[in-house]
Scaffold this active site. Sequence first.
Site, mmCIF file in Angstrom:
data_model
loop_
_atom_site.group_PDB
_atom_site.id
_atom_site.type_symbol
_atom_site.label_atom_id
_atom_site.label_comp_id
_atom_site.label_asym_id
_atom_site.label_seq_id
_atom_site.Cartn_x
_atom_site.Cartn_y
_atom_site.Cartn_z
ATOM 1 N N ASN A 272 0.874 -1.171 0.000
ATOM 2 C CA ASN A 272 0.000 0.000 0.000
ATOM 3 C C ASN A 272 0.911 1.222 0.000
ATOM 4 O O ASN A 272 1.500 1.548 1.031
ATOM 5 C CB ASN A 272 -0.892 -0.035 1.258
ATOM 6 C CG ASN A 272 -1.724 1.224 1.404
ATOM 7 O OD1 ASN A 272 -1.766 2.069 0.499
ATOM 8 N ND2 ASN A 272 -2.380 1.361 2.552
ATOM 9 N N LYS B 267 0.167 4.244 -0.222
ATOM 10 C CA LYS B 267 -0.476 5.415 0.392
ATOM 11 C C LYS B 267 -0.255 6.647 -0.495
ATOM 12 O O LYS B 267 -0.214 6.511 -1.720
ATOM 13 C CB LYS B 267 0.034 5.607 1.824
ATOM 14 C CG LYS B 267 -0.112 4.312 2.653
ATOM 15 C CD LYS B 267 0.058 4.502 4.124
ATOM 16 C CE LYS B 267 -0.137 3.164 4.834
ATOM 17 N NZ LYS B 267 -0.030 3.266 6.288
ATOM 18 N N HIS C 29 -9.408 1.167 5.097
ATOM 19 C CA HIS C 29 -8.135 1.335 5.800
ATOM 20 C C HIS C 29 -8.361 2.298 6.967
ATOM 21 O O HIS C 29 -9.167 3.225 6.869
ATOM 22 C CB HIS C 29 -7.086 1.894 4.829
ATOM 23 C CG HIS C 29 -5.711 1.862 5.400
ATOM 24 N ND1 HIS C 29 -5.275 2.772 6.342
ATOM 25 C CD2 HIS C 29 -4.677 1.008 5.192
ATOM 26 C CE1 HIS C 29 -4.027 2.478 6.676
ATOM 27 N NE2 HIS C 29 -3.644 1.407 5.999
ATOM 28 N N GLU D 154 -6.744 4.699 7.995
ATOM 29 C CA GLU D 154 -6.525 6.114 7.660
ATOM 30 C C GLU D 154 -7.763 6.712 6.991
ATOM 31 O O GLU D 154 -8.046 7.893 7.135
ATOM 32 C CB GLU D 154 -5.266 6.241 6.787
ATOM 33 C CG GLU D 154 -4.012 6.039 7.633
ATOM 34 C CD GLU D 154 -2.832 5.414 6.902
ATOM 35 O OE1 GLU D 154 -2.807 5.426 5.661
ATOM 36 O OE2 GLU D 154 -1.931 4.909 7.601
ATOM 37 N N GLU E 154 -5.021 -4.819 10.634
ATOM 38 C CA GLU E 154 -3.983 -3.812 10.834
ATOM 39 C C GLU E 154 -4.253 -3.059 12.135
ATOM 40 O O GLU E 154 -5.081 -2.123 12.153
ATOM 41 C CB GLU E 154 -3.988 -2.808 9.680
ATOM 42 C CG GLU E 154 -3.740 -3.426 8.327
ATOM 43 C CD GLU E 154 -3.198 -2.401 7.326
ATOM 44 O OE1 GLU E 154 -2.117 -2.656 6.791
ATOM 45 O OE2 GLU E 154 -3.827 -1.355 7.126
ATOM 46 N N GLY F 221 3.012 2.242 10.851
ATOM 47 C CA GLY F 221 4.028 3.288 10.733
ATOM 48 C C GLY F 221 4.768 3.604 12.019
ATOM 49 O O GLY F 221 5.439 4.631 12.118
ATOM 50 N N SER G 9 3.796 -2.164 10.303
ATOM 51 C CA SER G 9 5.244 -2.260 10.555
ATOM 52 C C SER G 9 5.858 -3.604 10.153
ATOM 53 O O SER G 9 6.775 -4.092 10.816
ATOM 54 C CB SER G 9 5.562 -1.937 12.032
ATOM 55 O OG SER G 9 5.185 -0.603 12.323
HETATM 56 P P1 13P Z 1 3.314 0.369 7.647
HETATM 57 O O1 13P Z 1 3.804 -0.906 7.009
HETATM 58 O O2 13P Z 1 4.041 1.587 7.164
HETATM 59 O O3 13P Z 1 3.232 0.252 9.129
HETATM 60 O O4 13P Z 1 1.795 0.580 7.121
HETATM 61 C C1 13P Z 1 0.905 -0.465 7.213
HETATM 62 C C2 13P Z 1 -0.323 -0.099 6.482
HETATM 63 O O5 13P Z 1 -1.069 0.775 6.884
HETATM 64 C C3 13P Z 1 -0.606 -0.813 5.226
HETATM 65 O O6 13P Z 1 -1.894 -0.581 4.776
#
Ligand code: 13P
Length: 254
Positions: free
Chosen positions: A10, A12, A98, A100, A168, A174, A214
Amino acid sequence: MARKLLIAGNWKMNGLMADGVALAKGIAEEVKKLGKVQCEFLVCPPFTLLSSVKKALRGTKIAMGGQNCHFADKGAHTGDISPAMLKDIGCQYVILGHSERRTNHFETNEIVNVKAQAAYSNDLKAVICVGETLMEREAGQALDVCKKQVLDSVPESATWQNTVIAYEPVWAIGTGKVPTTADVAEMHAAIRKTLAKKLGKSNANRMRILYGGSVKPSNAKELLSLNDVDGALIGGASLKVEDFLGIAKNSGAF
Ligand code: 13P
């Protein structure tokens, strides 16, 4: 029933044209070198890169997905992208719900559910994300929160062919923090049980449940070798060819 591992990136809101194309080409080259592999690869770039990434992935089996879509096929929805548009540009998948998007765009389980149905109508597979916040984890509510997200976000018409679940934990995204393998195993088993209740055992047993938050080459092996973990949804580490491939190589699929 063996489930094929899915290694999904992803991206983002990252990548201008030159970086995005270079990343896709780099991944394509490395995946070609691997030859026949026992896992599936997926990249989900920002909308602006989909067309160019599709070209860069030519000649490979790497799938492409959007990071969100509207539930309508077209119409007066300024700034939105429809599932039909994603399909048209060459996507096979779309990430939905997601954390976010749930946080920044107030997406509810019900909205995610309707979007997933729209994805299916357009022959797209939905990667439906669930996960608890740190407060919920610390209050001992993680399992209940995620079970409810699964029950309410996943449509009745979901099947193992058209849906992938991604667990997740919000606090692991992150941050470099990862739940214990026992916690991941417990959550994935609980999600599968919830899916069985909702969609029947045979769908639940074949549906892939990814872990995200992560994931790195260094922790991929212990996370991806867990029974109910069928791949990874990778953010930061999917932006570097060697990290993305490193995760795949440590996944146990080789
Ligand atoms: P990270 O791998 O940067 O922690 O992000 C995970 C994520 O949100 C994937 O959709």
